[in-house]
Design a protein around this motif. Structure first.
Motif, PDB file in Angstrom:
ATOM      1  N   ASN A 182       6.615  11.772  -0.910  1.00 38.13           N
ATOM      2  CA  ASN A 182       5.705  10.677  -0.560  1.00 38.13           C
ATOM      3  C   ASN A 182       5.346  10.687   0.920  1.00 38.13           C
ATOM      4  O   ASN A 182       4.204  10.408   1.289  1.00 38.13           O
TER       5      ASN A 182
ATOM      6  N   ARG B 222       1.617  10.910   2.373  1.00 33.29           N
ATOM      7  CA  ARG B 222       1.140   9.870   3.280  1.00 33.29           C
ATOM      8  C   ARG B 222       0.595  10.500   4.559  1.00 33.29           C
ATOM      9  O   ARG B 222      -0.420  10.050   5.112  1.00 33.29           O
TER      10      ARG B 222
ATOM     11  N   ILE C  76       0.409   6.353  -3.777  1.00 32.41           N
ATOM     12  CA  ILE C  76       0.913   6.438  -2.406  1.00 32.41           C
ATOM     13  C   ILE C  76       0.436   5.199  -1.643  1.00 32.41           C
ATOM     14  O   ILE C  76       1.161   4.626  -0.836  1.00 32.41           O
TER      15      ILE C  76
END
Length: 90
Positions: free
Chosen positions: A21, A25, A66
């Motif tokens: 993640n 990001r 996300i």
């Protein structure tokens, strides 16, 4: 420390998922910065091209959860607004 095998596995998986993640990001933030940089240069055509290309990246991050889909829409809207203003100036 995990007390069961299941808890230990979940701890491992959550560490892996967090790393994934964070990477996604970072990709999202880079996409937004690319468009902002194109706007900053002042080239309307390059900014529009960059926005078209990076919009799909922003949407992809929203589909992967996300970021929230409304946040993705807000980012795209604000960038599009700035690109449009740049095109009117030129």
């Amino acid at each position: 420390m995990a007390n069961t095998k299941q808890a230990a596995k979940r701890a491992r998986k959550s560490t892996q998922q967090r790393a994934s993640n964070m990477s996604l990001r970072t990709t999202l933030r880079s996409a937004i910065k690319k468009v902002q940089k194109a706007i900053g240069v002042g080239d309307a055509k390059a900014a529009a091209t960059s926005l078209d290309k990076e919009s799909s990246t922003i949407d992809r991050m929203a589909s992967r959860k996300i970021i929230h889909r409304n946040k993705a829409a807000r980012h795209k809207s604000r960038l599009a607004k700035r690109v449009k203003a740049l095109a009117k100036q030129a």
